[in-house]
Design a protein around this motif. Structure first.
Motif, PDB file in Angstrom:
ATOM      1  N   GLY A  34      41.013  44.003  34.726  1.00 26.13           N
ATOM      2  CA  GLY A  34      41.098  42.948  35.723  1.00 26.13           C
ATOM      3  C   GLY A  34      39.710  42.570  36.216  1.00 26.13           C
ATOM      4  O   GLY A  34      38.838  43.427  36.318  1.00 26.13           O
ATOM      5  N   VAL A  35      39.530  41.288  36.476  1.00 21.23           N
ATOM      6  CA  VAL A  35      38.233  40.839  36.981  1.00 21.23           C
ATOM      7  C   VAL A  35      38.475  39.972  38.209  1.00 21.23           C
ATOM      8  O   VAL A  35      39.280  39.051  38.176  1.00 21.23           O
TER       9      VAL A  35
ATOM     10  N   ALA B  92      41.804  39.940  48.748  1.00 21.72           N
ATOM     11  CA  ALA B  92      43.159  39.573  48.292  1.00 21.72           C
ATOM     12  C   ALA B  92      43.259  39.709  46.775  1.00 21.72           C
ATOM     13  O   ALA B  92      44.284  40.136  46.244  1.00 21.72           O
ATOM     14  N   GLY B  93      42.189  39.353  46.107  1.00 16.70           N
ATOM     15  CA  GLY B  93      42.167  39.454  44.643  1.00 16.70           C
ATOM     16  C   GLY B  93      42.339  40.895  44.195  1.00 16.70           C
ATOM     17  O   GLY B  93      43.101  41.195  43.263  1.00 16.70           O
ATOM     18  N   ILE B  94      41.631  41.797  44.847  1.00 20.29           N
ATOM     19  CA  ILE B  94      41.740  43.228  44.504  1.00 20.29           C
ATOM     20  C   ILE B  94      43.169  43.711  44.762  1.00 20.29           C
ATOM     21  O   ILE B  94      43.774  44.394  43.931  1.00 20.29           O
ATOM     22  N   ASN B  95      43.730  43.306  45.895  1.00 23.63           N
ATOM     23  CA  ASN B  95      45.106  43.689  46.220  1.00 23.63           C
ATOM     24  C   ASN B  95      46.089  43.135  45.203  1.00 23.63           C
ATOM     25  O   ASN B  95      47.010  43.827  44.766  1.00 23.63           O
ATOM     26  N   ASP B  96      45.892  41.851  44.823  1.00 26.42           N
ATOM     27  CA  ASP B  96      46.805  41.205  43.873  1.00 26.42           C
ATOM     28  C   ASP B  96      46.823  41.939  42.537  1.00 26.42           C
ATOM     29  O   ASP B  96      47.883  42.170  41.960  1.00 26.42           O
TER      30      ASP B  96
ATOM     31  N   VAL C 258      41.883  48.861  35.325  1.00 29.11           N
ATOM     32  CA  VAL C 258      40.614  48.985  36.036  1.00 29.11           C
ATOM     33  C   VAL C 258      40.197  47.575  36.482  1.00 29.11           C
ATOM     34  O   VAL C 258      40.599  46.601  35.859  1.00 29.11           O
ATOM     35  N   ILE C 259      39.447  47.531  37.575  1.00 28.86           N
ATOM     36  CA  ILE C 259      39.064  46.220  38.120  1.00 28.86           C
ATOM     37  C   ILE C 259      37.543  46.116  38.204  1.00 28.86           C
ATOM     38  O   ILE C 259      36.878  47.035  38.693  1.00 28.86           O
ATOM     39  N   ILE C 260      37.034  44.988  37.738  1.00 24.52           N
ATOM     40  CA  ILE C 260      35.623  44.672  37.973  1.00 24.52           C
ATOM     41  C   ILE C 260      35.596  43.613  39.069  1.00 24.52           C
ATOM     42  O   ILE C 260      36.285  42.596  38.968  1.00 24.52           O
ATOM     43  N   VAL C 261      34.825  43.882  40.107  1.00 23.54           N
ATOM     44  CA  VAL C 261      34.688  42.871  41.157  1.00 23.54           C
ATOM     45  C   VAL C 261      33.207  42.566  41.313  1.00 23.54           C
ATOM     46  O   VAL C 261      32.389  43.476  41.417  1.00 23.54           O
TER      47      VAL C 261
ATOM     48  N   ALA D  28      30.153  44.959  40.657  1.00 25.82           N
ATOM     49  CA  ALA D  28      29.087  44.385  39.823  1.00 25.82           C
ATOM     50  C   ALA D  28      28.508  43.208  40.582  1.00 25.82           C
ATOM     51  O   ALA D  28      28.871  42.066  40.369  1.00 25.82           O
ATOM     52  N   VAL D  29      27.640  43.533  41.530  1.00 24.87           N
ATOM     53  CA  VAL D  29      27.048  42.504  42.368  1.00 24.87           C
ATOM     54  C   VAL D  29      25.584  42.395  41.973  1.00 24.87           C
ATOM     55  O   VAL D  29      24.805  43.325  42.183  1.00 24.87           O
ATOM     56  N   GLY D  30      25.267  41.282  41.331  1.00 27.64           N
ATOM     57  CA  GLY D  30      23.869  41.105  40.908  1.00 27.64           C
ATOM     58  C   GLY D  30      22.983  41.017  42.138  1.00 27.64           C
ATOM     59  O   GLY D  30      23.187  40.181  42.998  1.00 27.64           O
TER      60      GLY D  30
END
Lengths: 405, 82
Positions: A147-148, A191-195, A204-207, A239-241
């Motif tokens: 998930g991204v 909300a995206g992470i929750n969804d 796994v989630i990349i945010v 992943a925050v540049g």
């Protein structure tokens, strides 16, 4: 001696040290507790821990220093180009004749309040244990669905897809699009992470987002994002540049990557390597089984050699039996012959005893008629009586003529 | 020999490697070796299936007006992607 005494034009010459000392005293009296705003440049932070910088605006500049004892208390990292508010004093560094601002505190200007809030939030979350290393979950080894949470139009999603599918062609990606900057971005990211958690398809989630200014990355410092990451059932890679500080999202996440590209590299293995490893292990399995069978066969042959050929054993047994049998038979036969010989002896003896044998030698047997009794004494006979004579061959009837006792 | 579909890829891979190790050690009876081999073959089959289990797809997750999840394929610039 006062400064005005010299300004008023005395003819007495001063030593450099005296003059420097006078200027120093004057500056420290007049600029003991000042506030000054300016842009940092030429920042140097040598190992001593002191911070040296130049403070400037459009038309002027002043040298400045912040000693280690004060620098240690800074809650942000000073950087070139940053506008800061400094509290301190002005004095002369007489060894070099440099006029310097001696900073006792420094705060990023404009960001000041925000920065303070950030530091306060960071401290609060740290106390709650959200950054604790033991909270960090391992990333799945081979996630099939990733998930991204990021902006659809951004560079980050393109970078992530390129790397993910380059490394691992069999990966599904589910993007939960969100704003990543501006008002409300933090709430959307959360909300995206929750969804993605609720949807339940990814492992796994990349945010994150690509690089940006401190202001651009602000959403990743919001508490709502930190809470969403910490509440996520699924492991989260931040992943925050960014070039400067770690964001709060970075601190809370299970893993952090400096860029979206790095996050994608972190999240999936190289498929070809994995496939090779499976194929190699499968080959090793076959080889090991073949070797097991070969070994067992060799072992069986060795055992057989030790036992010997059972057929040969049977043959040998049979031979022994037969030998024994024939020995038994010949022994029996020998014994038989002895019996026969004895029998023949006996038969001969019997024969010699037979009256027929006596008759054979020319004797004859006389019996009475009637009575058929063997006559052994002539006196039992009377002239005129008939008798029967038996010879070796045949019989005759005769009459007694005379008796001589 | 059946392997649960929920089994993790890395666990199955590790199991397979330990089966090979056991077989390699040569201490198993022939019967046990065959059993281990069969287990290994099942694991290989499982892993090969897992390797290509999903197809490459990029979807966008949204919610509709009633709050239900919707996914739709994402058009990307990537070559060969739909």
């Amino acid at each position: 001696m006062t400064t005005s005494a010299f300004v008023s034009g005395s003819s007495r010459a001063l030593s450099v040290t005296d003059l420097a000392s006078l200027i120093q005293g004057q500056l420290e009296a007049d600029f003991d507790n000042i506030w000054v705003v300016g842009e940092l440049s030429g920042l140097r932070t040598p190992a001593s821990g002191h911070i040296y910088f130049t403070l400037k605006d459009d038309t002027s500049q002043l040298r400045g220093v912040m000693f280690r004892g004060y620098a240690r208390l800074l809650r942000f990292r000073p950087e070139d180009g940053l506008e800061v508010l400094i509290k301190g004093r002005v004095s002369l560094y007489s060894a070099r004749g440099d006029l310097q601002v001696y900073a006792a505190s420094m705060e990023p200007r404009g960001l000041g309040g925000q920065q303070l809030a950030l530091e306060q939030l960071k401290a609060k979350l740290a106390v709650e244990g959200l950054f604790a290393p033991e909270r960090k979950r391992p990333l799945p080894f081979f996630p099939r669905r990733v998930g991204v949470v990021t902006a659809l139009g951004g560079a980050a999603i393109q970078d992530i897809l390129t790397i993910l599918h380059g490394r691992c062609p069999y990966t599904q990606v589910i993007v939960r699009p969100t704003k990543v900057q501006g008002a409300g971005a933090g709430v959307e990211i959360a909300a995206g992470i929750n969804d993605l958690n609720e949807h339940g398809q990814v492992e796994v989630i990349i945010v994150g987002r690509g690089g940006g200014s401190r202001e651009d990355l602000y959403a990743f410092n919001e508490e709502v994002v930190a809470r969403a990451i910490s509440d996520s059932e699924l492991p989260v890679i931040a992943a925050v540049g960014h070039e400067i500080d770690l964001s709060i999202a970075d601190l809370v996440a299970d893993s952090r990557a400096p860029t979206p590209t790095a996050a994608a590299e972190m999240v999936v293995p190289v498929w070809a390597d994995l496939s090779d490893r499976v194929a190699g292990t499968a080959r090793a399995l076959t080889t090991a089984m073949e070797r097991t069978v070969t070994d067992r066969r060799r072992q069986a042959i060795r055992l057989e050699e030790r036992i010997g050929d059972p057929q040969r054993q049977v043959d040998a047994l049979r031979e022994r039996t037969q030998t024994a049998l024939s020995r038994l038979r010949s022994a029996f036969e020998r014994k038989n012959e002895g019996v026969r010989a004895r029998f023949e002896d006996l038969a001969a003896t019997l024969n010699s005893l037979s009256p027929l044998a006596v008759l054979g030698r020319g004797y004859s047997l006389t019996r009475t008629i009637p009575g058929n009794a063997v006559v052994r004494d002539a006196a039992t006979l009377h002239p005129g009586e008939s008798v029967r004579l038996t010879f070796a061959q045949g019989e005759a009837r005769a009459r007694v003529e005379e008796v001589t006792p | 020999m059946d392997i649960s579909a929920d089994k993790k890829f890395e666990d199955a891979l590790q199991d397979l490697e330990s089966v090979v190790e056991k077989l390699d050690a040569g201490t198993l009876s022939l019967e046990e070796s065959l059993q281990a081999f069969e287990e290994g073959v099942a694991l290989v089959r499982f892993l090969e299936e897992k390797l290509t289990e999903v197809e490459k797809r990029v979807e966008v997750l949204t919610r509709d007006n009633s709050g239900l999840f919707q996914t739709q394929n994402l058009e990307t610039d990537e070559e060969g992607d739909t």
